[in-house]
Design a protein around this motif. Structure first.
Motif, PDB file in Angstrom:
ATOM      1  N   PRO B  37     -20.496 -17.549 -36.135  1.00 17.18           N
ATOM      2  CA  PRO B  37     -20.944 -18.711 -35.350  1.00 17.18           C
ATOM      3  C   PRO B  37     -20.909 -19.987 -36.174  1.00 17.18           C
ATOM      4  O   PRO B  37     -21.949 -20.562 -36.523  1.00 17.18           O
ATOM      5  CB  PRO B  37     -22.373 -18.330 -34.976  1.00 17.18           C
ATOM      6  CG  PRO B  37     -22.843 -17.478 -36.109  1.00 17.18           C
ATOM      7  CD  PRO B  37     -21.634 -16.745 -36.636  1.00 17.18           C
ATOM      8  N   PHE B  38     -19.698 -20.427 -36.490  1.00 16.10           N
ATOM      9  CA  PHE B  38     -19.579 -21.635 -37.309  1.00 16.10           C
ATOM     10  C   PHE B  38     -20.216 -22.824 -36.606  1.00 16.10           C
ATOM     11  O   PHE B  38     -20.089 -22.987 -35.393  1.00 16.10           O
ATOM     12  CB  PHE B  38     -18.104 -21.944 -37.600  1.00 16.10           C
ATOM     13  CG  PHE B  38     -17.457 -20.936 -38.496  1.00 16.10           C
ATOM     14  CD1 PHE B  38     -17.889 -20.776 -39.802  1.00 16.10           C
ATOM     15  CD2 PHE B  38     -16.421 -20.141 -38.038  1.00 16.10           C
ATOM     16  CE1 PHE B  38     -17.301 -19.845 -40.634  1.00 16.10           C
ATOM     17  CE2 PHE B  38     -15.826 -19.214 -38.868  1.00 16.10           C
ATOM     18  CZ  PHE B  38     -16.278 -19.061 -40.172  1.00 16.10           C
ATOM     19  N   ASP B  39     -20.876 -23.620 -37.389  1.00 14.71           N
ATOM     20  CA  ASP B  39     -21.586 -24.764 -36.845  1.00 14.71           C
ATOM     21  C   ASP B  39     -20.607 -25.923 -36.746  1.00 14.71           C
ATOM     22  O   ASP B  39     -20.068 -26.370 -37.757  1.00 14.71           O
ATOM     23  CB  ASP B  39     -22.745 -25.118 -37.796  1.00 14.71           C
ATOM     24  CG  ASP B  39     -23.948 -25.602 -37.057  1.00 14.71           C
ATOM     25  OD1 ASP B  39     -24.002 -25.409 -35.840  1.00 14.71           O
ATOM     26  OD2 ASP B  39     -24.837 -26.170 -37.703  1.00 14.71           O
ATOM     27  N   ARG B  80     -26.250 -33.739 -39.049  1.00 12.58           N
ATOM     28  CA  ARG B  80     -24.978 -33.362 -39.660  1.00 12.58           C
ATOM     29  C   ARG B  80     -23.875 -33.352 -38.621  1.00 12.58           C
ATOM     30  O   ARG B  80     -24.073 -32.906 -37.481  1.00 12.58           O
ATOM     31  CB  ARG B  80     -25.071 -31.984 -40.309  1.00 12.58           C
ATOM     32  CG  ARG B  80     -23.926 -31.724 -41.276  1.00 12.58           C
ATOM     33  CD  ARG B  80     -23.993 -30.357 -41.842  1.00 12.58           C
ATOM     34  NE  ARG B  80     -23.629 -29.353 -40.848  1.00 12.58           N
ATOM     35  CZ  ARG B  80     -23.752 -28.056 -41.054  1.00 12.58           C
ATOM     36  NH1 ARG B  80     -24.277 -27.608 -42.179  1.00 12.58           N
ATOM     37  NH2 ARG B  80     -23.383 -27.204 -40.137  1.00 12.58           N
ATOM     38  N   ARG B  82     -19.942 -32.064 -38.268  1.00 11.85           N
ATOM     39  CA  ARG B  82     -18.900 -31.274 -38.919  1.00 11.85           C
ATOM     40  C   ARG B  82     -17.773 -31.070 -37.914  1.00 11.85           C
ATOM     41  O   ARG B  82     -17.976 -30.513 -36.841  1.00 11.85           O
ATOM     42  CB  ARG B  82     -19.473 -29.932 -39.361  1.00 11.85           C
ATOM     43  CG  ARG B  82     -18.513 -29.085 -40.155  1.00 11.85           C
ATOM     44  CD  ARG B  82     -19.111 -27.723 -40.433  1.00 11.85           C
ATOM     45  NE  ARG B  82     -19.950 -27.720 -41.604  1.00 11.85           N
ATOM     46  CZ  ARG B  82     -20.586 -26.633 -42.039  1.00 11.85           C
ATOM     47  NH1 ARG B  82     -20.514 -25.499 -41.366  1.00 11.85           N
ATOM     48  NH2 ARG B  82     -21.336 -26.678 -43.117  1.00 11.85           N
ATOM     49  N   ASN B  84     -13.282 -30.661 -37.809  1.00 12.47           N
ATOM     50  CA  ASN B  84     -11.935 -30.705 -38.383  1.00 12.47           C
ATOM     51  C   ASN B  84     -11.943 -30.910 -39.895  1.00 12.47           C
ATOM     52  O   ASN B  84     -11.174 -31.701 -40.434  1.00 12.47           O
ATOM     53  CB  ASN B  84     -11.121 -31.823 -37.720  1.00 12.47           C
ATOM     54  CG  ASN B  84     -10.965 -31.605 -36.233  1.00 12.47           C
ATOM     55  OD1 ASN B  84     -10.932 -30.456 -35.775  1.00 12.47           O
ATOM     56  ND2 ASN B  84     -10.909 -32.685 -35.470  1.00 12.47           N
ATOM     57  N   GLY B  85     -12.848 -30.255 -40.537  1.00 17.74           N
ATOM     58  CA  GLY B  85     -12.874 -30.319 -41.994  1.00 17.74           C
ATOM     59  C   GLY B  85     -13.674 -31.463 -42.563  1.00 17.74           C
ATOM     60  O   GLY B  85     -13.882 -31.547 -43.769  1.00 17.74           O
ATOM     61  N   ASP B  87     -17.187 -33.382 -43.060  1.00 14.60           N
ATOM     62  CA  ASP B  87     -18.603 -33.042 -43.047  1.00 14.60           C
ATOM     63  C   ASP B  87     -19.398 -34.299 -43.381  1.00 14.60           C
ATOM     64  O   ASP B  87     -19.200 -34.898 -44.442  1.00 14.60           O
ATOM     65  CB  ASP B  87     -18.868 -31.960 -44.102  1.00 14.60           C
ATOM     66  CG  ASP B  87     -20.062 -31.096 -43.749  1.00 14.60           C
ATOM     67  OD1 ASP B  87     -20.935 -31.591 -43.029  1.00 14.60           O
ATOM     68  OD2 ASP B  87     -20.124 -29.945 -44.206  1.00 14.60           O
ATOM     69  N   PRO B 109     -15.307 -30.872 -47.641  1.00 19.29           N
ATOM     70  CA  PRO B 109     -15.737 -29.885 -48.630  1.00 19.29           C
ATOM     71  C   PRO B 109     -14.551 -29.286 -49.372  1.00 19.29           C
ATOM     72  O   PRO B 109     -13.536 -28.945 -48.760  1.00 19.29           O
ATOM     73  CB  PRO B 109     -16.451 -28.837 -47.776  1.00 19.29           C
ATOM     74  CG  PRO B 109     -16.927 -29.582 -46.588  1.00 19.29           C
ATOM     75  CD  PRO B 109     -15.864 -30.616 -46.318  1.00 19.29           C
ATOM     76  N   GLY B 110     -14.726 -29.218 -50.664  1.00 19.27           N
ATOM     77  CA  GLY B 110     -13.660 -28.673 -51.489  1.00 19.27           C
ATOM     78  C   GLY B 110     -12.632 -29.706 -51.884  1.00 19.27           C
ATOM     79  O   GLY B 110     -11.737 -29.418 -52.681  1.00 19.27           O
ATOM     80  N   THR B 111     -12.738 -30.934 -51.342  1.00 21.11           N
ATOM     81  CA  THR B 111     -11.752 -31.974 -51.658  1.00 21.11           C
ATOM     82  C   THR B 111     -12.431 -33.231 -52.212  1.00 21.11           C
ATOM     83  O   THR B 111     -12.142 -33.663 -53.318  1.00 21.11           O
ATOM     84  CB  THR B 111     -10.935 -32.353 -50.413  1.00 21.11           C
ATOM     85  OG1 THR B 111     -10.368 -31.161 -49.875  1.00 21.11           O
ATOM     86  CG2 THR B 111      -9.827 -33.322 -50.773  1.00 21.11           C
ATOM     87  N   LEU B 182     -12.041 -33.426 -55.980  1.00 20.40           N
ATOM     88  CA  LEU B 182     -11.522 -32.188 -56.546  1.00 20.40           C
ATOM     89  C   LEU B 182     -10.032 -32.079 -56.221  1.00 20.40           C
ATOM     90  O   LEU B 182      -9.654 -31.519 -55.188  1.00 20.40           O
ATOM     91  CB  LEU B 182     -12.254 -30.970 -55.966  1.00 20.40           C
ATOM     92  CG  LEU B 182     -13.735 -30.811 -56.294  1.00 20.40           C
ATOM     93  CD1 LEU B 182     -14.607 -31.571 -55.327  1.00 20.40           C
ATOM     94  CD2 LEU B 182     -14.104 -29.339 -56.307  1.00 20.40           C
TER      95      LEU B 182
END
Lengths: 307, 704
Positions: B37-39, B80, B82, B84-85, B87, B109-111, B182
């Motif tokens: 259940p992704f938010d 919040r 969130r 399409n990538g 956040d 996130p992660g970038t 990153l």
């Protein structure tokens, strides 16, 4: 030069041997998270999807494309997810988290640090929490929208579960605004790293204090020797019974170093209080009634820290 | 390039380009995450309400901003987005108060991630103070035109008519901008900038030989800080390079004040120096290398910094009738170089053993020029004394070695040795060492019980106590300053944590004992003893109900000897500090999750008993310094609908002190000191609040 080459080459060899082995084929579940969630569908588990770990757009996160989902943290758990014969106990997942689980702390932390290498896990190895076998999950909660230890107002109570003495100190009459929820432990301490003895956020205790109290950094023309060396010589930053978080009440605090003949060395008693002969050495700011620049003075006439 | 260099370069290159092997070769192509259940979308909770504070109380407002009687707006929330990538999150707290917090972060996130934080922190010290000084536009402090100077405060006939209420308080505003990028999984680039601005009023004292006056000193300064760098990993090596800069700026270099006491003509004013601008910049390199060989990690850090202070000097005196000599320069040219190096090696050579070695070097090298100055005492008396400044430097080296072994699967025994060497200049003790040894036994028979006992001792020794230095500073040669004196310390600590199997009950306990002996000090601190005990208990009675109890006690007793006659001990004193607290609370979630009730209560008592005896000490002892606090907080949350909650809050705090430094001390109580007459703290404050929490949810729990 040959010796240096030998040393470097040996170091490189160690680096190579230290790299994780590739080509493993451990026993992962057949369907990843779907295998897990077909049983574990309670709110406590699903709260993970409100937090930072369950973001499918994070390429490095557990749920990023091609990542290992639940098993990124809980390890290969195909046996746990697979069928068991009647009467056979279901094997545990590869890793469970927290001090009260059977999973060794080093194994638990290994899963976290494998991803958090470049940020919070950067200085973990060898720091005091690592040496004392503190699990990441002892402080962090990942199955939640907001990890309490990452919030200023709630972080101290997480730390106080172990650091009980600091909780008591934080409740003393003169303390940083921790009790009010406006300051946290990580403002001063780098809990994940730091090679100094108390894991200060900056290189030293004084550097850490100066990050908020920069006006006291100097250098001053007239320095107060214990200030330049260690703020903790006079202050107890976790809290005190005395104004300014001083370790003792002046004049006794000052008299533990200053012994000049005359007024710096006078004893104190009830005769110096209002109703007697009110003493400028005891009342109000006592010694600092005159020596107001106790952290140093830049006045050319300020050698006695009065200007 | 010769052959050796080629080999060296090839070896380094081979290591740097070594790809990080994936943890496991797993085919995840069929892992659909259909049940996940992704938010997604936008979710937020907004709190809005009003609180009423029953009384004025500066100390209650310290940190909270609730220092004045009246109504306050409660505003806050969290949200919040969130999609399409991307956040984006925000957090707000106490927006209606001087303790407001607003935080916004956005990124992929992660970038990359960008952040903006704004916080205010109120420092409220006294609201019972008053002053005779008025601040001019330039910030100088002047007396009323009708002021009548006198030699002592009882002659201040215009005092009562001149006193004006003035709160001693200041506010700190912190703005922080942060960024993180990153470009690859193994490289993290970061940059933070922050500005801390302070404004308000604090107390300084302006002295004129034997007299002084409390001055309402305006504060208006700021500090800019920059922290930027990169962290990257290559194979088993992590490296970090960072720059830190701190730039303190104070708009005012001095505080000029009219002397309320009788002054000779031309000596009516005094001037204090305020904190000068300063800069500090530091470069640091940190790294960790991990190897499977003996399961070893090697961590190092190296930092080099420079602090500078070069604010223009004030003249020796503000008085135009005093002929002062020329200053040795127009400014200090103050410069401090710092260096900090550390190396830590931890290893687990065998399955149940670990060893740790660490070495650290910290140095403050004060390069500030030494010059000769001839002070004018309190803007009144010129001297011909030549005084030289003493730019203090020190080097501190600390070596630690420790190891542990696990026995019988449930017992871990460890021991360690630490040695610290400290070298200084310009002080009574040039070389100082401290050796510490400790042992620890930890017993963990089950995952539900753990007990640990740690004990040891340390001995601080000095090469010599240079009494020539002491005497040159006017010190009694028998004094041993407490941070420079020989000291022997013994300490022990017991910790216990337990929980019941299958029962959500846990207990934690700790006890610390430490005793310091300064056996070579004829004057100064002679001994001290510290006892700290704490107990916690918590019980999750059910999924809906939990409770906790907590108690702690601190006791720190110290003794010292002194002499006002420049001889051996003439008086002795004891300083006994104690502090106790206890409290508890519960959380109850009502039926159908309609009502949540939370209660927290804390009671604390502090006491300090200072007792002098000996020569020239009367039989009239000092009263005890005392403080008591009761703090109660009750919060009820009623779920009115899927989207809306009703919140009711009640807060009570009682704080009372007995402090002989303040009790009965009015502005003119001390004959030679004009104070601001601050009262010791004594307040009861109630806060009642009502508000709503509204949930916004435009998202969905998406599944792949």
């Amino acid at each position: 030069m040959k010796f240096i080459t030998l040393v470097i080459a040996t170091t490189m060899l160690l680096l190579l041997t230290a790299s994780p082995a590739s080509g493993q084929d451990p026993n992962y579940s057949r369907e990843g998270a779907d295998s897990c969630l077909s049983c574990h569908d309670d709110d406590a588990v699903l709260a993970l999807f409100k937090g930072a770990h369950a973001n499918p757009s994070d390429p490095n996160g557990p749920f990023g494309h091609g990542q290992l989902q639940c098993e990124a943290c809980h390890g290969p758990s195909g046996d746990h997810a697979g069928r068991v014969r009647r009467g056979q106990e279901r094997p545990s997942p590869n890793a469970l988290f927290g001090s009260e689980t059977a999973t060794p702390v080093s194994t638990q932390n290994g899963f976290c640090i494998d991803c958090h290498t470049d940020d919070t896990g950067f200085g973990w190895h060898g720091n005091d929490h690592d040496t004392n076998e503190i699990a990441c999950a002892d402080c962090h909660t990942s199955h939640t929208a907001q990890d309490p230890v990452l919030m200023t107002a709630t972080q101290p109570e997480v730390c106080f579960e172990c650091h009980q003495q600091q909780r008591t100190q934080s409740l003393k009459p003169y303390a940083h605004p921790i009790r009010q929820g406006k300051m946290d432990c990580s403002g001063c301490h780098n809990n994940h790293g730091a090679t100094n003895e108390l894991q200060f956020a900056q290189q030293t205790l004084n550097d850490t204090c100066f990050s908020c109290h920069a006006e006291k950094r100097g250098p001053y023309l007239w320095e107060h020797a214990p200030v330049a060396e260690d703020c903790g010589n006079c202050h107890d930053p976790h809290g005190s019974n005395h104004p300014g978080m001083l370790a003792m009440r002046a004049p006794m605090l000052c008299q533990s170093c200053h012994s000049q003949a005359g007024h710096p060395s006078l004893p104190a008693d009830g005769d110096g209080l209002p109703g007697g002969a009110p003493s400028q050495f005891m009342l109000g700011q006592n010694c600092m009634n005159c020596h107001t620049q106790s952290h140093g003075s830049n006045h050319p006439s300020g050698s006695r820290l009065m200007r | 390039m010769n052959g050796n260099k080629k080999k060296l370069s090839a070896a380094i290159a081979a290591t740097l380009i070594l790809p990080t092997a994936s943890l496991a070769q797993v085919d995840t192509s069929e892992w659909q995450c259909e049940y996940c259940p992704f938010d997604d979308g936008y979710r937020a909770e907004v709190n809005a309400g009003v609180s009423y504070v029953s009384d004025d109380a500066a100390r209650f407002g310290n940190g909270t901003g609730l220092d004045e009687k009246g109504a306050y707006l409660d505003l806050g929330g969290t949200g919040r987005y969130r999609k399409n990538g991307t956040d984006v999150s925000w957090y707000a707290e106490d927006l209606g108060l001087d303790s407001r917090v607003l935080s916004i972060s956005a990124g992929r996130p992660g970038t990359y991630k960008l952040g903006l934080d704004y916080r205010e922190l109120p420092y409220r010290q006294f609201d019972t103070t008053s002053t005779v000084f008025t601040r001019t536009g330039a910030g100088d402090l002047t007396l009323p035109s009708a002021w009548v100077p006198a030699a002592t405060t009882d002659g201040f006939t215009a005092l009562d008519a001149s006193l004006m209420p003035l709160k001693i308080e200041k506010d700190r505003q912190i703005l922080e901008l942060s960024g993180e990028y990153l470009p690859t999984r193994n490289l993290n680039l970061f940059a933070d900038y922050s500005r801390q601005q302070r404004d308000g009023v604090s107390v300084m004292t302006g002295s004129r030989f034997t007299q002084s006056a409390y001055l309402p000193r305006p504060i208006d300064d700021y500090t800019d800080q920059i922290n930027a760098g990169a962290r990257f990993s290559v194979g088993a090596v992590n490296l970090g390079l960072a720059y830190y800069g701190s730039f303190y700026r104070n708009d005012r270099d001095s505080l000029t004040w009219d002397n309320p006491f009788t002054s000779a003509s031309g000596l009516e004013q005094g001037r204090l120096a305020l904190e000068p601008d300063n800069d500090f910049q530091q470069l640091s390199l940190t790294g960790i290398y991990r190897t499977a060989t003996l399961n070893t990690a090697v961590a190092f850090s190296a930092a080099m910094g420079r602090g500078e202070q070069n604010a223009a000097f004030l003249p020796y005196t503000i008085s135009s009738v005093i002929a002062a000599p020329a200053l040795p320069g127009t400014s200090l040219n103050g410069e401090v170089d710092t260096s900090n190096y550390a190396l830590t090696v931890t290893s687990k050579p065998l399955d149940k053993t670990n060893v740790k070695f660490s070495y650290r070097h910290d140095e403050r090298d004060n390069q500030t020029p030494v010059s000769t100055y001839s002070r004018v005492i309190t803007d009144t008396f010129p001297t011909s004394d030549a005084e030289t400044n003493t730019p203090y430097s020190f080097e501190r080296d600390r070596l630690s070695l420790s190891g542990g072994v696990k026995l019988f699967n449930s017992v871990r025994v460890s021991a360690g040795y630490d040695r610290t060497e400290l070298n200084r200049d310009y002080q009574e003790v040039a070389e100082q060492t401290e050796d510490s040894g400790w042992g620890k036994v930890r017993w963990r028979p089950t995952t539900y019980l753990e007990a640990a006992l740690r004990g040891g001792s340390s001995r601080r020794e000095i090469d010599a106590y240079n009494t020539d230095v002491a005497v040159s500073l006017g010190q009694n040669p028998l004094m041993r300053k407490y941070n420079l004196a020989y000291r022997y310390r013994e300490f022990a600590e017991l910790t216990l944590s337990a929980s019941l199997p299958e029962k959500p009950i846990s207990i934690g306990m700790s006890y610390l004992y430490a005793e310091d002996s300064y056996t070579e000090s004829e004057l100064g601190i002679t001994d001290s003893e510290e006892d700290r005990i704490n107990v916690d208990f918590s019980w999750a009675v059910s999924d809906a109900t939990s409770l906790y109890l907590s108690a702690g006690s601190d006791s720190i007793d110290a003794s010292q000897l002194g002499s006002e006659s420049f001889q051996g001990p003439a008086w002795q004193a004891s300083h006994d500090d104690s502090f106790n607290h206890y409290g508890g609370g519960f959380r109850i979630a009502g039926k159908n999750e309609k009502i949540d009730l939370t209660l927290d209560y804390t009671r604390s008592d502090g006491e300090t008993d200072i007792l002098f005896s000996g020569q020239n000490v009367s039989s009239n002892p000092l009263p005890k310094l005392e403080s008591t606090m009761d703090s109660l907080r009750l919060v009820m949350n009623y779920r009115m609908s899927e989207r809306m909650d009703l919140n009711l809050g009640l807060r009570y705090e009682q704080f009372e002190t007995a402090d002989w430094a303040l009790d009965g001390v009015q502005a003119d109580t001390i004959p030679v000191v004009l104070t601001m007459g601050a009262d010791a703290y004594d307040y009861d404050v109630w806060v009642v609040g009502i508000g709503i929490r509204y949930r916004i949810d435009t998202g969905k729990s998406a599944t792949n």
